[in-house]
Motif scaffolding. Sequence first.
Motif, PDB file in Angstrom:
ATOM      1  N   ASP A   1       0.833  -1.207   0.000  1.00 51.91           N
ATOM      2  CA  ASP A   1       0.000   0.000   0.000  1.00 51.91           C
ATOM      3  C   ASP A   1       0.863   1.250   0.000  1.00 51.91           C
ATOM      4  OD1 ASP A   1      -2.525  -1.171  -0.027  1.00 51.91           O
ATOM      5  OD2 ASP A   1      -2.451  -1.540   2.134  1.00 51.91           O
ATOM      6  N   GLU A   2       0.381   2.252  -0.684  1.00 56.77           N
ATOM      7  CA  GLU A   2       1.011   3.568  -0.640  1.00 56.77           C
ATOM      8  C   GLU A   2       0.285   4.397   0.408  1.00 56.77           C
ATOM      9  OE1 GLU A   2       3.389   5.155  -2.287  1.00 56.77           O
ATOM     10  OE2 GLU A   2       4.009   3.702  -3.802  1.00 56.77           O
ATOM     11  N   GLN A   3       0.982   4.827   1.460  1.00 53.23           N
ATOM     12  CA  GLN A   3       0.307   5.608   2.491  1.00 53.23           C
ATOM     13  C   GLN A   3      -0.283   6.883   1.909  1.00 53.23           C
ATOM     14  OE1 GLN A   3       2.573   6.299   6.026  1.00 53.23           O
ATOM     15  NE2 GLN A   3       1.073   7.695   6.908  1.00 53.23           N
ATOM     16  N   SER A   4       0.423   7.505   0.949  1.00 49.75           N
ATOM     17  CA  SER A   4      -0.098   8.739   0.366  1.00 49.75           C
ATOM     18  C   SER A   4      -1.389   8.476  -0.387  1.00 49.75           C
ATOM     19  CB  SER A   4       0.943   9.358  -0.571  1.00 49.75           C
ATOM     20  OG  SER A   4       1.262   8.472  -1.631  1.00 49.75           O
ATOM     21  N   ALA A   5      -1.500   7.309  -1.045  1.00 48.71           N
ATOM     22  CA  ALA A   5      -2.715   6.981  -1.779  1.00 48.71           C
ATOM     23  C   ALA A   5      -3.887   6.779  -0.828  1.00 48.71           C
ATOM     24  CB  ALA A   5      -2.496   5.728  -2.626  1.00 48.71           C
ATOM     25  N   VAL A   6      -3.634   6.100   0.285  1.00 50.65           N
ATOM     26  CA  VAL A   6      -4.685   5.898   1.276  1.00 50.65           C
ATOM     27  C   VAL A   6      -5.099   7.237   1.877  1.00 50.65           C
ATOM     28  CG1 VAL A   6      -5.254   4.837   3.481  1.00 50.65           C
ATOM     29  CG2 VAL A   6      -3.934   3.563   1.778  1.00 50.65           C
ATOM     30  N   SER A   7      -4.125   8.090   2.178  1.00 51.93           N
ATOM     31  CA  SER A   7      -4.431   9.413   2.718  1.00 51.93           C
ATOM     32  C   SER A   7      -5.278  10.213   1.738  1.00 51.93           C
ATOM     33  CB  SER A   7      -3.133  10.176   3.023  1.00 51.93           C
ATOM     34  OG  SER A   7      -2.353   9.488   3.975  1.00 51.93           O
ATOM     35  N   ALA A   8      -4.948  10.120   0.444  1.00 53.01           N
ATOM     36  CA  ALA A   8      -5.716  10.834  -0.570  1.00 53.01           C
ATOM     37  C   ALA A   8      -7.143  10.318  -0.620  1.00 53.01           C
ATOM     38  CB  ALA A   8      -5.047  10.681  -1.934  1.00 53.01           C
ATOM     39  N   LYS A   9      -7.311   9.000  -0.520  1.00 54.97           N
ATOM     40  CA  LYS A   9      -8.653   8.420  -0.561  1.00 54.97           C
ATOM     41  C   LYS A   9      -9.473   8.884   0.648  1.00 54.97           C
ATOM     42  CE  LYS A   9      -8.913   4.144  -1.897  1.00 54.97           C
ATOM     43  NZ  LYS A   9      -8.927   2.650  -1.901  1.00 54.97           N
ATOM     44  N   LEU A  10      -8.840   8.912   1.804  1.00 50.63           N
ATOM     45  CA  LEU A  10      -9.532   9.385   3.001  1.00 50.63           C
ATOM     46  C   LEU A  10      -9.882  10.861   2.898  1.00 50.63           C
ATOM     47  CD1 LEU A  10      -7.669   7.650   5.968  1.00 50.63           C
ATOM     48  CD2 LEU A  10     -10.062   7.382   5.321  1.00 50.63           C
ATOM     49  N   ALA A  11      -8.946  11.657   2.366  1.00 50.36           N
ATOM     50  CA  ALA A  11      -9.221  13.082   2.220  1.00 50.36           C
ATOM     51  C   ALA A  11     -10.396  13.316   1.288  1.00 50.36           C
ATOM     52  CB  ALA A  11      -7.974  13.807   1.713  1.00 50.36           C
ATOM     53  N   GLU A  12     -10.487  12.522   0.211  1.00 51.95           N
ATOM     54  CA  GLU A  12     -11.603  12.666  -0.721  1.00 51.95           C
ATOM     55  C   GLU A  12     -12.915  12.285  -0.053  1.00 51.95           C
ATOM     56  OE1 GLU A  12     -12.940  11.397  -5.251  1.00 51.95           O
ATOM     57  OE2 GLU A  12     -11.088  10.605  -4.382  1.00 51.95           O
ATOM     58  N   LEU A  13     -12.908  11.211   0.719  1.00 49.65           N
ATOM     59  CA  LEU A  13     -14.108  10.807   1.443  1.00 49.65           C
ATOM     60  C   LEU A  13     -14.502  11.878   2.451  1.00 49.65           C
ATOM     61  CD1 LEU A  13     -16.282   8.757   2.172  1.00 49.65           C
ATOM     62  CD2 LEU A  13     -14.648   7.651   3.706  1.00 49.65           C
ATOM     63  N   PHE A  14     -13.511  12.400   3.159  1.00 45.51           N
ATOM     64  CA  PHE A  14     -13.771  13.489   4.095  1.00 45.51           C
ATOM     65  C   PHE A  14     -14.394  14.675   3.370  1.00 45.51           C
ATOM     66  CE2 PHE A  14     -12.390  17.451   6.110  1.00 45.51           C
ATOM     67  CZ  PHE A  14     -12.832  17.272   7.408  1.00 45.51           C
ATOM     68  N   GLY A  15     -13.884  14.981   2.163  1.00 42.84           N
ATOM     69  CA  GLY A  15     -14.418  16.087   1.389  1.00 42.84           C
ATOM     70  C   GLY A  15     -15.871  15.889   1.011  1.00 42.84           C
ATOM     71  N   ARG A  16     -16.241  14.657   0.617  1.00 37.82           N
ATOM     72  CA  ARG A  16     -17.638  14.391   0.273  1.00 37.82           C
ATOM     73  C   ARG A  16     -18.531  14.557   1.490  1.00 37.82           C
ATOM     74  NH1 ARG A  16     -15.613   9.881  -2.609  1.00 37.82           N
ATOM     75  NH2 ARG A  16     -16.634   8.420  -1.188  1.00 37.82           N
ATOM     76  N   LYS A  17     -18.069  14.046   2.637  1.00 40.05           N
ATOM     77  CA  LYS A  17     -18.862  14.193   3.858  1.00 40.05           C
ATOM     78  C   LYS A  17     -18.965  15.669   4.268  1.00 40.05           C
ATOM     79  CE  LYS A  17     -19.821   9.889   4.444  1.00 40.05           C
ATOM     80  NZ  LYS A  17     -21.226   9.431   4.253  1.00 40.05           N
ATOM     81  N   LEU A  18     -17.883  16.399   4.077  1.00 45.73           N
ATOM     82  CA  LEU A  18     -17.898  17.822   4.390  1.00 45.73           C
ATOM     83  C   LEU A  18     -18.893  18.555   3.491  1.00 45.73           C
ATOM     84  CD1 LEU A  18     -16.802  20.339   5.811  1.00 45.73           C
ATOM     85  CD2 LEU A  18     -14.889  20.323   4.201  1.00 45.73           C
ATOM     86  N   LEU A  19     -18.888  18.230   2.189  1.00 50.28           N
ATOM     87  CA  LEU A  19     -19.831  18.853   1.269  1.00 50.28           C
ATOM     88  C   LEU A  19     -21.270  18.531   1.663  1.00 50.28           C
ATOM     89  CD1 LEU A  19     -18.258  18.521  -2.282  1.00 50.28           C
ATOM     90  CD2 LEU A  19     -19.254  20.590  -1.306  1.00 50.28           C
ATOM     91  N   GLU A  20     -21.529  17.279   2.036  1.00 46.90           N
ATOM     92  CA  GLU A  20     -22.873  16.921   2.475  1.00 46.90           C
ATOM     93  C   GLU A  20     -23.259  17.705   3.723  1.00 46.90           C
ATOM     94  OE1 GLU A  20     -23.274  12.715   2.936  1.00 46.90           O
ATOM     95  OE2 GLU A  20     -23.026  12.299   0.792  1.00 46.90           O
TER      96      GLU A  20
END
Length: 379
Positions: A327-346
Amino acid sequence: MTDERWTNDFLDAMREQCDPPADEAVRSLFSQGLVNSANELMKQLVASEQVHAEQLPAPLRGYFQQSARLPSWADKELIREGQAVFSRCGPLSVVALVCAALPTCYAGAQGVQVLHLPARLQTDTRRRIVETAQMVVDVMGPGGLEEDAWGIRDAQKVRLMHAAVRHLIRQSGRWNPAWGQPINQEDMAGTLVTFSVVTIRALSKMGYTLSAREAQAYYHAWRVVGYIMGVDERLLPEDFEDGERLTDRIFGRVFRASDEGKAMTRALVELLEHIVPGDLFDGMCATLIRHLVGDSTADLIAVPPSDWTRHLVKPLKLLGWVMDESDEQSAVSAKLAELFGRKLLEGIVWVSRGNERPPFRIPAELGESWNVRSREQQL
């Protein structure tokens, strides 16, 4: 070596310059008795989603007609490319807005006084997040800078609201002349680059690095917005690389710790914790802010120290994402940040803007591509 375009003398002079066309429109409104107070004017602007020239007093008709014109150097194809970047990474752009751009503004010890003076911290912070996010979506959404589009109208209204705030603050007698003029040209330029340069840098930290062409396109779109909002063209460099130089130059001059900046940051973190639905990302807001703005800026605005890895553990476990050697930690962090962004938008969609304000809107095509539910879908 200091860039000869942006010397201390020049930028000091910019702190004494504001926005004559918008200021004159507001002055004319008051001199003709067309509004009773700056607060009343701002409420009218916020409550009106669309601006119809025939319904406006004469001083504002001229202002809206003149300020709607794009600059001669506006490149519509480049604007569309910048908006396409936003469409691809919208949730991350919103994370960059609330966890990088806004906190960065709070590090400007003089400019933050404008935000803090009239602020009822919780209600004003919520309003600022929602209204700023709406402007970003309107400006960077498809067609947002076409004639009579939402983005142009939003930028015009914000520009006029800045003039109303200047009028209100000058009337209050609470402004310290040592801070320069309220919402002056240097502070306007410093705020503008948080939407472009700071956002692009934050996207990279979240795992979405733009190509040189994409960065220029995104930057160009916001350069056009800056022109509409009355930023002096000498503070709107053409190239993204020069935009970065100006950004670092301004931030190096204005960044200092202040009680007001710390108070604004504290209110922002508390509100973000409240806005993001559920408890999956508890503790992530302050962590993201520190990660995106960097430790030196985070220390200026008193962002709590945090352990990025510690705050990743809970979401990773609950989502079933297991880190292994491949696993790439940066890739996982990016995926989490995107999920966080969707929840933030909601959360932003859900948060009430008040009875006098229209609800937050996301174009259907963006909501679908971002997988962000509308308010109706959340009910």
